[in-house]
Enzyme design. Structure first.
Site, PDB file in Angstrom:
ATOM      1  N   HIS A  14      -0.412  -0.151 -15.656  1.00  0.00           N
ATOM      2  CA  HIS A  14       0.736  -0.827 -15.188  1.00  0.00           C
ATOM      3  C   HIS A  14       0.691  -2.045 -15.992  1.00  0.00           C
ATOM      4  O   HIS A  14       1.582  -2.837 -15.400  1.00  0.00           O
ATOM      5  CB  HIS A  14       0.465  -0.780 -13.900  1.00  0.00           C
TER       6      HIS A  14
ATOM      7  N   CYS B  43      12.722  -7.330 -28.508  1.00  0.00           N
ATOM      8  CA  CYS B  43      12.147  -6.438 -29.464  1.00  0.00           C
ATOM      9  C   CYS B  43      10.877  -5.809 -28.902  1.00  0.00           C
ATOM     10  O   CYS B  43      10.066  -4.950 -29.727  1.00  0.00           O
ATOM     11  CB  CYS B  43      11.698  -7.398 -30.604  1.00  0.00           C
TER      12      CYS B  43
ATOM     13  N   LEU C 170     -12.014   1.329   0.988  1.00  0.00           N
ATOM     14  CA  LEU C 170     -12.408   0.734   2.324  1.00  0.00           C
ATOM     15  C   LEU C 170     -11.974   1.848   3.275  1.00  0.00           C
ATOM     16  O   LEU C 170     -12.798   1.818   4.395  1.00  0.00           O
ATOM     17  CB  LEU C 170     -11.342  -0.469   2.507  1.00  0.00           C
TER      18      LEU C 170
HETATM   19  C1  BV8 Z   1       7.120   6.488 -12.828  1.00  0.00           C
HETATM   20  C2  BV8 Z   1       2.205  -3.182 -11.644  1.00  0.00           C
HETATM   21  C3  BV8 Z   1       8.273   7.956 -14.174  1.00  0.00           C
HETATM   22  C4  BV8 Z   1       3.320  -4.220 -10.843  1.00  0.00           C
HETATM   23  C5  BV8 Z   1       2.678  -1.438 -10.128  1.00  0.00           C
HETATM   24  C6  BV8 Z   1      11.492   7.168  -5.771  1.00  0.00           C
HETATM   25  C7  BV8 Z   1      12.213   6.300  -6.659  1.00  0.00           C
HETATM   26  C8  BV8 Z   1      11.699   5.606  -7.699  1.00  0.00           C
HETATM   27  C9  BV8 Z   1      10.385   5.996  -7.955  1.00  0.00           C
HETATM   28  C10 BV8 Z   1       9.742   6.648  -7.262  1.00  0.00           C
HETATM   29  C11 BV8 Z   1      10.099   7.319  -6.067  1.00  0.00           C
HETATM   30  N1  BV8 Z   1       9.058   8.093  -5.510  1.00  0.00           N
HETATM   31  C12 BV8 Z   1       8.252   8.193  -6.331  1.00  0.00           C
HETATM   32  C13 BV8 Z   1       8.484   7.476  -7.497  1.00  0.00           C
HETATM   33  C14 BV8 Z   1       7.330   6.960  -8.547  1.00  0.00           C
HETATM   34  C15 BV8 Z   1       6.767   5.528  -8.190  1.00  0.00           C
HETATM   35  C16 BV8 Z   1       5.998   5.762  -6.809  1.00  0.00           C
HETATM   36  O1  BV8 Z   1       4.791   6.366  -6.890  1.00  0.00           O
HETATM   37  N2  BV8 Z   1       6.396   4.992  -5.779  1.00  0.00           N
HETATM   38  C17 BV8 Z   1       5.638   5.260  -4.634  1.00  0.00           C
HETATM   39  C18 BV8 Z   1       5.793   3.711  -3.866  1.00  0.00           C
HETATM   40  C19 BV8 Z   1       6.081   6.368  -3.680  1.00  0.00           C
HETATM   41  N3  BV8 Z   1       6.175   5.535  -9.203  1.00  0.00           N
HETATM   42  C20 BV8 Z   1       6.776   4.881 -10.505  1.00  0.00           C
HETATM   43  O2  BV8 Z   1       7.790   4.205 -10.233  1.00  0.00           O
HETATM   44  C21 BV8 Z   1       5.924   4.596 -11.569  1.00  0.00           C
HETATM   45  N4  BV8 Z   1       6.822   5.188 -12.741  1.00  0.00           N
HETATM   46  O3  BV8 Z   1       6.896   7.248 -11.982  1.00  0.00           O
HETATM   47  O4  BV8 Z   1       7.923   6.629 -13.944  1.00  0.00           O
HETATM   48  C22 BV8 Z   1       7.053   8.791 -14.941  1.00  0.00           C
HETATM   49  C23 BV8 Z   1       6.366   9.394 -14.179  1.00  0.00           C
HETATM   50  C24 BV8 Z   1       5.074  10.027 -14.888  1.00  0.00           C
HETATM   51  C25 BV8 Z   1       4.993   9.970 -16.468  1.00  0.00           C
HETATM   52  C26 BV8 Z   1       6.082   9.033 -16.920  1.00  0.00           C
HETATM   53  C27 BV8 Z   1       7.141   8.519 -16.226  1.00  0.00           C
HETATM   54  C28 BV8 Z   1       5.435   3.322 -11.998  1.00  0.00           C
HETATM   55  C29 BV8 Z   1       4.626   2.793 -10.774  1.00  0.00           C
HETATM   56  C30 BV8 Z   1       3.801   1.481 -11.283  1.00  0.00           C
HETATM   57  C31 BV8 Z   1       4.591   0.274 -10.413  1.00  0.00           C
HETATM   58  N5  BV8 Z   1       3.744  -1.004 -10.756  1.00  0.00           N
HETATM   59  N6  BV8 Z   1       1.840  -2.354 -10.518  1.00  0.00           N
HETATM   60  C32 BV8 Z   1       2.642  -5.254 -10.051  1.00  0.00           C
HETATM   61  O5  BV8 Z   1       1.408  -5.236  -9.985  1.00  0.00           O
HETATM   62  O6  BV8 Z   1       3.344  -6.043  -9.511  1.00  0.00           O
HETATM   63  S1  BV8 Z   1       2.106  -0.227  -8.677  1.00  0.00           S
HETATM   64  C33 BV8 Z   1       1.349  -1.329  -7.852  1.00  0.00           C
HETATM   65  O7  BV8 Z   1       0.622  -0.409  -6.619  1.00  0.00           O
HETATM   66  C34 BV8 Z   1      -0.068  -1.996  -8.278  1.00  0.00           C
HETATM   67  O8  BV8 Z   1      -0.281  -1.680  -9.578  1.00  0.00           O
HETATM   68  C35 BV8 Z   1      -1.046  -1.262  -7.384  1.00  0.00           C
HETATM   69  O9  BV8 Z   1      -2.326  -1.286  -7.948  1.00  0.00           O
HETATM   70  C36 BV8 Z   1      -0.418   0.018  -7.235  1.00  0.00           C
HETATM   71  C37 BV8 Z   1      -0.931   0.954  -6.522  1.00  0.00           C
HETATM   72  O10 BV8 Z   1      -1.617   0.697  -5.480  1.00  0.00           O
HETATM   73  P1  BV8 Z   1      -3.043   0.257  -5.215  1.00  0.00           P
HETATM   74  O11 BV8 Z   1      -3.746  -0.016  -6.574  1.00  0.00           O
HETATM   75  O12 BV8 Z   1      -3.576   1.900  -4.744  1.00  0.00           O
HETATM   76  O13 BV8 Z   1      -3.245  -0.673  -4.149  1.00  0.00           O
HETATM   77  P2  BV8 Z   1      -2.891  -0.573  -2.476  1.00  0.00           P
HETATM   78  O14 BV8 Z   1      -2.532  -1.766  -2.299  1.00  0.00           O
HETATM   79  O15 BV8 Z   1      -2.001   0.646  -2.539  1.00  0.00           O
HETATM   80  O16 BV8 Z   1      -4.079   0.321  -2.052  1.00  0.00           O
HETATM   81  C38 BV8 Z   1      -5.418  -0.740  -2.025  1.00  0.00           C
HETATM   82  C39 BV8 Z   1      -6.315   0.029  -1.439  1.00  0.00           C
HETATM   83  O17 BV8 Z   1      -7.659  -0.681  -1.839  1.00  0.00           O
HETATM   84  C40 BV8 Z   1      -6.202   0.483  -0.207  1.00  0.00           C
HETATM   85  O18 BV8 Z   1      -6.564   2.008  -0.204  1.00  0.00           O
HETATM   86  C41 BV8 Z   1      -7.128  -0.397   0.534  1.00  0.00           C
HETATM   87  O19 BV8 Z   1      -7.842   0.424   1.892  1.00  0.00           O
HETATM   88  C42 BV8 Z   1      -8.139  -0.533  -0.406  1.00  0.00           C
HETATM   89  N7  BV8 Z   1      -9.103  -1.755  -0.157  1.00  0.00           N
HETATM   90  C43 BV8 Z   1      -8.730  -2.980   0.340  1.00  0.00           C
HETATM   91  N8  BV8 Z   1      -9.749  -3.855   0.425  1.00  0.00           N
HETATM   92  C44 BV8 Z   1     -10.749  -3.104  -0.209  1.00  0.00           C
HETATM   93  C45 BV8 Z   1     -10.402  -1.828  -0.663  1.00  0.00           C
HETATM   94  N9  BV8 Z   1     -11.282  -1.045  -1.028  1.00  0.00           N
HETATM   95  C46 BV8 Z   1     -12.450  -1.377  -1.271  1.00  0.00           C
HETATM   96  N10 BV8 Z   1     -12.836  -2.685  -1.068  1.00  0.00           N
HETATM   97  C47 BV8 Z   1     -12.050  -3.569  -0.598  1.00  0.00           C
HETATM   98  N11 BV8 Z   1     -12.511  -4.731  -0.152  1.00  0.00           N
HETATM   99 ZN    ZN Z   2      11.516 -10.310 -29.308  1.00  0.00          ZN
END
Ligand code: BV8
Ligand code: ZN
Length: 231
Positions: free
Chosen positions: A109, A120, A200
């Protein structure tokens, strides 16, 4: 043994970096990542999106890796000594895995400490605040080098090649809510890999895993790594 590890925001939670969902997500009270991590938000209000990433970049620079990051770096070195390999794919845009000593980290990501030219495509290091006036040498506008919702994740070919070569798939600190990362466990199962989840709380795709361990990453990851290196 070749291990494929996918990490998410939960592995950096105890370093004080925000998570997107579940416990601790309130860190971004002023900003909703689901609304701001999109190209549409950047086109609509680039200053607000820069503020969001500037706040996270400054938070990251002041943060430190936690015991989970250091344990994964030990696993990296330990596997290499045994002729195995660790592929560490992270959804996180922080550099805490690298600062803890992990090598070959695949940031699918993107990276918060890098900027990319919207014209570019050149990528450069970025540890300072970005603003709407920030320009590439070519004159193009600079944006955070991160993959927003709706944009294509990076290194997908390398990721699938690593899945092909792996014996074990482990997801750590991820909610299993964001694709394509959340689909990697299914790809691993299709390749006959054993799949483990360390989190978690149960992730959205917890049922896809053969074994699951729950607790704070700073506790359950070091003990799991000691087991892996001891076995
Ligand atoms: C794509 C960078 C095509 C930016 C991020 C409808 C419309 C448009 C798109 C979609 C749609 N439906 C589905 C999609 C696809 C979409 C998607 O999945 N949406 C979701 C919301 C349904 N995905 C995309 O758009 C991706 N691109 O699909 O392009 C494609 C596909 C395949 C091949 C080619 C092309 C792009 C997604 C990337 C978005 N950018 N990050 C930024 O960081 O600002 S995503 C963002 O969420 C972060 O990177 C984050 O890491 C990521 C995933 O979440 P998690 O890492 O799991 O974090 P989260 O908070 O959710 O969970 C934390 C976990 O930790 C929890 O379970 C919690 O219990 C646990 N935790 C908390 N504390 C602890 C702990 N565990 C252990 N110890 C602790 N102490
Ligand atoms: Zn440039």
């Amino acid at each position: 043994m070749n291990i494929f590890i996918l990490t998410g925001a939960g592995v950096s939670a105890e370093s004080g970096l925000g998570v997107f969902r579940g416990e601790g997500a309130a860190l971004w009270k002023r900003y909703d990542p689901m609304q701001l991590a999109t190209p549409e938000a950047f086109a609509r209000d680039p200053a607000l999106v820069h503020d969001f990433y500037n706040a996270r970049r400054n938070n990251l620079i002041a943060a430190s890796p936690n015991a989970a990051h250091f344990a994964l770096a030990r696993l990296d070195a330990g596997l290499a000594q045994r002729g195995g390999a660790l592929t560490l794919v992270t959804q996180n845009i922080d550099d805490l895995h690298e600062r803890a000593g992990s090598t070959n980290v695949i940031h699918m990501h993107g990276e918060l400490l890098k900027a990319r030219c919207a014209s570019c495509g050149a990528v450069c290091d970025c540890r300072e605040d970005l603003s709407t006036g920030a320009r590439c040498d070519c004159g193009g506008a600079l944006r955070p080098h991160v993959v927003w919702f709706g944009e294509t994740p990076l290194f997908m070919e390398d990721i699938f090649a690593a899945l092909d070569a792996a014996d074990l798939f482990v997801a750590i600190g991820t909610s299993g809510a964001v694709y394509p990362a959340a689909g990697f466990v299914r790809e691993a199962r299709a390749r006959g890999l054993r799949c483990s989840e360390l989190n978690l709380e149960p992730s959205e795709n917890a049922a896809e895993f053969d074994d699951r361990r729950y607790g704070p990453a700073s506790e359950i990851v070091p003990s799991w790594v000691e087991e892996m290196l001891g076995s």
